[in-house]
Design a protein around this motif. Sequence first.
Motif, short mmCIF file in Angstrom:
data_model
loop_
_atom_site.label_atom_id
_atom_site.label_comp_id
_atom_site.label_asym_id
_atom_site.label_seq_id
_atom_site.Cartn_x
_atom_site.Cartn_y
_atom_site.Cartn_z
N LEU A 80 0.84 -1.20 0.00
CA LEU A 80 0.00 0.00 0.00
C LEU A 80 0.88 1.25 0.00
N SER A 81 1.95 1.23 0.76
CA SER A 81 2.87 2.36 0.80
C SER A 81 3.47 2.61 -0.59
N GLU A 82 3.86 1.54 -1.27
CA GLU A 82 4.43 1.68 -2.62
C GLU A 82 3.39 2.19 -3.61
N LEU A 83 2.14 1.76 -3.45
CA LEU A 83 1.07 2.29 -4.31
C LEU A 83 0.92 3.79 -4.10
N GLU A 84 0.89 4.21 -2.84
CA GLU A 84 0.72 5.62 -2.52
C GLU A 84 1.87 6.48 -3.04
N ARG A 85 3.07 5.92 -3.06
CA ARG A 85 4.23 6.67 -3.53
C ARG A 85 4.42 6.57 -5.04
N GLY A 86 3.54 5.84 -5.72
CA GLY A 86 3.65 5.71 -7.17
C GLY A 86 4.76 4.79 -7.62
N ARG A 87 5.24 3.93 -6.72
CA ARG A 87 6.31 3.00 -7.06
C ARG A 87 5.79 1.72 -7.69
N LYS A 88 4.53 1.41 -7.42
CA LYS A 88 3.90 0.20 -7.98
C LYS A 88 2.67 0.58 -8.76
N GLU A 89 2.39 -0.20 -9.78
CA GLU A 89 1.20 -0.05 -10.62
C GLU A 89 0.20 -1.10 -10.12
N GLY A 90 -0.80 -0.69 -9.38
CA GLY A 90 -1.75 -1.64 -8.81
C GLY A 90 -2.72 -2.19 -9.83
N SER A 91 -3.09 -3.45 -9.66
CA SER A 91 -4.12 -4.05 -10.52
C SER A 91 -5.46 -3.43 -10.18
N SER A 92 -6.44 -3.64 -11.05
CA SER A 92 -7.77 -3.08 -10.79
C SER A 92 -8.36 -3.68 -9.51
N GLU A 93 -8.07 -4.96 -9.22
CA GLU A 93 -8.58 -5.58 -8.00
C GLU A 93 -7.98 -4.94 -6.76
#
Length: 143
Positions: A80-93
């Motif tokens: 979640l932290s990486e998603l918030e920082r734009g480091r990971k591209e999250g799947s739609s799920e």
Amino acid sequence: MSTHAPNEARVIPLRPQTSPPGSGGATRAPQRPAGAPQTPAPREPLWRDLVGDVLRRERLAQERTLKDVAEAARISIPYLSELERGRKEGSSEVLAAAAQALGLGLADLLSLAQDELARYARSRVGRGRTSPTAQYDGLCLAA
């Protein structure tokens, strides 16, 4: 008749070429029209950065911790932290789960991110661009 070898790709650079380090060639900056701003335009934001900013802003507005939201979304705290920082591209799920944990729908999350992108585009137009697609004028994308 072509001057390149048959198995060689012909590459047309989109950015000005610079001399490699140590080649002795001077690097020339592209010519600017008189009165053009000297500061480079900011990079266009990536979608993952926009979505991450929305997730973080919503979480902080609700005064919730990463741990709380990650548990509610059933994803790991580091992810979640990486998603918030734009480091990971999250799947739609994953994005839907994170949005739901924050009381949003996936459409709400994506709409808020789209609003940020539209705000960026408007600010670029206001700085002298004639249209949001002016950077693509004259380019042929199909070969």
